[in-house]
Design an enzyme around this catalytic site. Structure first.
Site, PDB file in Angstrom:
ATOM      1  N   GLN A  64      -2.210 -12.129   7.928  1.00  0.00           N
ATOM      2  CA  GLN A  64      -2.359 -11.920   6.479  1.00  0.00           C
ATOM      3  C   GLN A  64      -1.568 -12.973   5.703  1.00  0.00           C
ATOM      4  O   GLN A  64      -2.076 -13.578   4.750  1.00  0.00           O
ATOM      5  CB  GLN A  64      -1.857 -10.521   6.135  1.00  0.00           C
ATOM      6  CG  GLN A  64      -1.611 -10.272   4.671  1.00  0.00           C
ATOM      7  CD  GLN A  64      -1.275  -8.831   4.402  1.00  0.00           C
ATOM      8  OE1 GLN A  64      -2.150  -7.978   4.440  1.00  0.00           O
ATOM      9  NE2 GLN A  64      -0.026  -8.521   4.140  1.00  0.00           N
ATOM     10  N   MET A 119       0.841  -1.207   0.000  1.00  0.00           N
ATOM     11  CA  MET A 119       0.000   0.000   0.000  1.00  0.00           C
ATOM     12  C   MET A 119       0.876   1.258   0.000  1.00  0.00           C
ATOM     13  O   MET A 119       0.381   2.359   0.229  1.00  0.00           O
ATOM     14  CB  MET A 119      -0.935  -0.004   1.203  1.00  0.00           C
ATOM     15  CG  MET A 119      -1.878  -1.208   1.196  1.00  0.00           C
ATOM     16  SD  MET A 119      -3.360  -0.960   2.154  1.00  0.00           S
ATOM     17  CE  MET A 119      -2.663  -0.620   3.769  1.00  0.00           C
ATOM     18  N   GLY A 120       2.174   1.091  -0.249  1.00  0.00           N
ATOM     19  CA  GLY A 120       3.038   2.249  -0.420  1.00  0.00           C
ATOM     20  C   GLY A 120       3.556   2.853   0.871  1.00  0.00           C
ATOM     21  O   GLY A 120       3.437   2.270   1.940  1.00  0.00           O
ATOM     22  N   HIS A 172       9.324  -2.931   3.461  1.00  0.00           N
ATOM     23  CA  HIS A 172       8.918  -3.105   2.057  1.00  0.00           C
ATOM     24  C   HIS A 172      10.131  -3.399   1.172  1.00  0.00           C
ATOM     25  O   HIS A 172      10.098  -4.301   0.334  1.00  0.00           O
ATOM     26  CB  HIS A 172       8.260  -1.832   1.525  1.00  0.00           C
ATOM     27  CG  HIS A 172       6.984  -1.456   2.202  1.00  0.00           C
ATOM     28  ND1 HIS A 172       6.869  -0.361   3.024  1.00  0.00           N
ATOM     29  CD2 HIS A 172       5.749  -2.017   2.170  1.00  0.00           C
ATOM     30  CE1 HIS A 172       5.631  -0.268   3.471  1.00  0.00           C
ATOM     31  NE2 HIS A 172       4.925  -1.254   2.974  1.00  0.00           N
ATOM     32  N   MET A 188       8.700  -1.921  11.848  1.00  0.00           N
ATOM     33  CA  MET A 188       8.460  -0.826  10.897  1.00  0.00           C
ATOM     34  C   MET A 188       7.051  -0.951  10.329  1.00  0.00           C
ATOM     35  O   MET A 188       6.581  -2.052  10.039  1.00  0.00           O
ATOM     36  CB  MET A 188       9.482  -0.875   9.772  1.00  0.00           C
ATOM     37  CG  MET A 188      10.838  -0.437  10.228  1.00  0.00           C
ATOM     38  SD  MET A 188      11.932  -0.191   8.821  1.00  0.00           S
ATOM     39  CE  MET A 188      13.436   0.204   9.692  1.00  0.00           C
ATOM     40  N   SER A 189       6.390   0.182  10.201  1.00  0.00           N
ATOM     41  CA  SER A 189       5.037   0.226   9.654  1.00  0.00           C
ATOM     42  C   SER A 189       4.805   1.619   9.081  1.00  0.00           C
ATOM     43  O   SER A 189       5.275   2.615   9.651  1.00  0.00           O
ATOM     44  CB  SER A 189       4.010  -0.034  10.765  1.00  0.00           C
ATOM     45  OG  SER A 189       2.724   0.364  10.336  1.00  0.00           O
ATOM     46  N   HIS A 230       9.118   1.687   3.563  1.00  0.00           N
ATOM     47  CA  HIS A 230      10.188   1.686   4.564  1.00  0.00           C
ATOM     48  C   HIS A 230      11.019   0.431   4.310  1.00  0.00           C
ATOM     49  O   HIS A 230      10.766  -0.303   3.333  1.00  0.00           O
ATOM     50  CB  HIS A 230       9.593   1.736   5.976  1.00  0.00           C
ATOM     51  CG  HIS A 230       8.529   0.718   6.224  1.00  0.00           C
ATOM     52  ND1 HIS A 230       8.771  -0.641   6.222  1.00  0.00           N
ATOM     53  CD2 HIS A 230       7.191   0.848   6.430  1.00  0.00           C
ATOM     54  CE1 HIS A 230       7.645  -1.291   6.447  1.00  0.00           C
ATOM     55  NE2 HIS A 230       6.668  -0.427   6.558  1.00  0.00           N
ATOM     56  N   GLU A 231      11.968   0.168   5.180  1.00  0.00           N
ATOM     57  CA  GLU A 231      12.875  -0.956   4.917  1.00  0.00           C
ATOM     58  C   GLU A 231      12.188  -2.324   4.943  1.00  0.00           C
ATOM     59  O   GLU A 231      12.719  -3.294   4.404  1.00  0.00           O
ATOM     60  CB  GLU A 231      14.039  -0.943   5.903  1.00  0.00           C
ATOM     61  CG  GLU A 231      15.069   0.121   5.579  1.00  0.00           C
ATOM     62  CD  GLU A 231      16.055   0.302   6.718  1.00  0.00           C
ATOM     63  OE1 GLU A 231      16.559  -0.705   7.242  1.00  0.00           O
ATOM     64  OE2 GLU A 231      16.292   1.458   7.094  1.00  0.00           O
TER      65      GLU A 231
HETATM   66  P1  AMP Z   1       1.674  -2.757   3.489  1.00  0.00           P
HETATM   67  O1  AMP Z   1       2.154  -1.726   2.531  1.00  0.00           O
HETATM   68  O2  AMP Z   1       1.686  -2.321   4.920  1.00  0.00           O
HETATM   69  O3  AMP Z   1       0.389  -3.403   3.062  1.00  0.00           O
HETATM   70  O4  AMP Z   1       2.754  -3.925   3.443  1.00  0.00           O
HETATM   71  C1  AMP Z   1       3.163  -4.519   2.241  1.00  0.00           C
HETATM   72  C2  AMP Z   1       4.006  -5.726   2.539  1.00  0.00           C
HETATM   73  O5  AMP Z   1       5.136  -5.345   3.312  1.00  0.00           O
HETATM   74  C3  AMP Z   1       3.253  -6.782   3.362  1.00  0.00           C
HETATM   75  O6  AMP Z   1       3.611  -8.073   2.889  1.00  0.00           O
HETATM   76  C4  AMP Z   1       3.777  -6.541   4.736  1.00  0.00           C
HETATM   77  O7  AMP Z   1       3.732  -7.694   5.565  1.00  0.00           O
HETATM   78  C5  AMP Z   1       5.216  -6.151   4.456  1.00  0.00           C
HETATM   79  N1  AMP Z   1       5.755  -5.406   5.590  1.00  0.00           N
HETATM   80  C6  AMP Z   1       5.215  -4.316   6.190  1.00  0.00           C
HETATM   81  N2  AMP Z   1       5.968  -3.946   7.247  1.00  0.00           N
HETATM   82  C7  AMP Z   1       6.995  -4.839   7.322  1.00  0.00           C
HETATM   83  C8  AMP Z   1       8.121  -4.994   8.197  1.00  0.00           C
HETATM   84  N3  AMP Z   1       8.329  -4.163   9.221  1.00  0.00           N
HETATM   85  N4  AMP Z   1       8.952  -6.023   7.970  1.00  0.00           N
HETATM   86  C9  AMP Z   1       8.758  -6.878   6.935  1.00  0.00           C
HETATM   87  N5  AMP Z   1       7.724  -6.776   6.071  1.00  0.00           N
HETATM   88  C10 AMP Z   1       6.857  -5.772   6.260  1.00  0.00           C
END
Ligand code: AMP
Length: 280
Positions: free
Chosen positions: A154, A31-32, A38, A185-186, A35-36
């Site tokens: 998920q 979803m953009g 991603h 990270m989020s 961070h590290e």
């Molecule tokens: P999102 O953009 O939050 O939907 O995340 C996209 C992908 O990145 C998903 O597969 C998440 O599980 C992964 N992701 C998000 N945060 C992290 C993290 N801190 N460490 C590893 N993978 C992550």
């Protein structure tokens, strides 16, 4: 140089062309606001595959009306640069109207599992996630798709969907990338004010306490959860949504912890809901 594609038909044609040329395709759905966490997925995909497609779509069907869809952080130019640097060949950015045109009717649900853990406070969330991933898998025809263990439920649900529907790709799980103080990270961490950001470290610290106990020989889930709960209680800014030990095979609560158990937590800091987990 990375190529940005927003039209579904163009993305389908490009992916079909790659497959015809015998190229392997890695997919990184996101979803953009990278961070590290991603970029770790993108780097791994770029190492494993001839071409990597990163998708950036803030998927409306996984947000309830009261959630943060509108204010979800966005920075397309920075994301394009980061995906390029991480070795992606394509950044696919479809829009809502083409993903869900008027009259859209089809949803994929992993029954039961989608209403556990995060599904209790986010009842439509996983239906949206599985639906959008099924669509992205059909459009991009990947050999492998990369998901982070940070979103453990998920990941388990996507793996289950792929198995149950005989989808023709491999799901690759990647470890959670953390800040130096342990916070996972989020993209949502930017919502935290300085006090909340400091308190948020207790989430991973709580999981570490549970892990220490289990590594010292504790097998009772309730004891491990108690240790985590005590840590989280150190800040009044943290409100636990859930803290549970579940089996990775069934997502059902377990009495014992050990290999195959997931301890998962979701907690609110103000209006921001963060998740983290630990598996053995
Ligand atoms: P999102 O953009 O939050 O939907 O995340 C996209 C992908 O990145 C998903 O597969 C998440 O599980 C992964 N992701 C998000 N945060 C992290 C993290 N801190 N460490 C590893 N993978 C992550």
């Amino acid at each position: 140089m990375i190529q940005r594609i927003s039209a579904i038909e163009e993305m389908k044609a490009v992916a079909a062309g790659l497959r015809r040329d015998g190229k392997s395709i890695g997919l990184v759905p996101t979803m953009g606001y990278f961070h590290e966490g991603h970029t770790s997925l993108m780097l791994r995909s770029a190492a494993d595959n001839d071409d990597t497609i990163v998708t950036l779509f803030v998927n409306p069907t996984q947000f309830s009306p009261c959630e943060d869809l509108e204010k979800y952080p966005r920075n397309l130019e920075r994301d394009t640069k980061l995906a390029d640097e991480a070795g992606a060949s394509f950044l696919f950015t479809p829009d809502n109207a083409s993903m869900y045109p008027a009259g859209y009717k089809t949803y994929v649900t992993v029954e039961g599992w989608s209403s556990r853990l995060c599904g209790i406070s986010r009842p439509i969330h996983f239906r949206g996630v599985t639906t959008v991933c099924a669509k992205l898998f059909n459009i991009c025809a990947p050999d492998r798709a990369y998901f982070g263990m940070k979103d453990a439920q998920q990941l388990l649900i996507i793996k289950k969907m792929v198995r149950d529907l005989n989808m023709n790709l491999e799901i690759v799980a990647m470890p959670t990338v953390r800040e130096s103080d342990g916070l996972a990270m989020s993209s949502r961490n930017v919502y935290l004010n300085p006090e909340q950001r400091k308190a948020a470290t207790l989430i991973s610290a709580g999981l570490t306490e549970a892990k220490k106990l289990v590594e010292a020989g504790e097998t009772r889930a309730e004891k491990a959860l108690e240790a985590a709960r005590a840590k989280l209680a150190e800040s009044p800014l943290i409100k636990i949504d859930y803290l549970e030990a579940v089996s990775e095979d069934t997502l059902e609560p377990t009495q014992d912890v050990g290999p195959g158990t997931l301890i998962a937590v979701a907690a609110y800091l103000g209006a921001t809901r963060l998740i983290d987990n630990l598996s053995f």
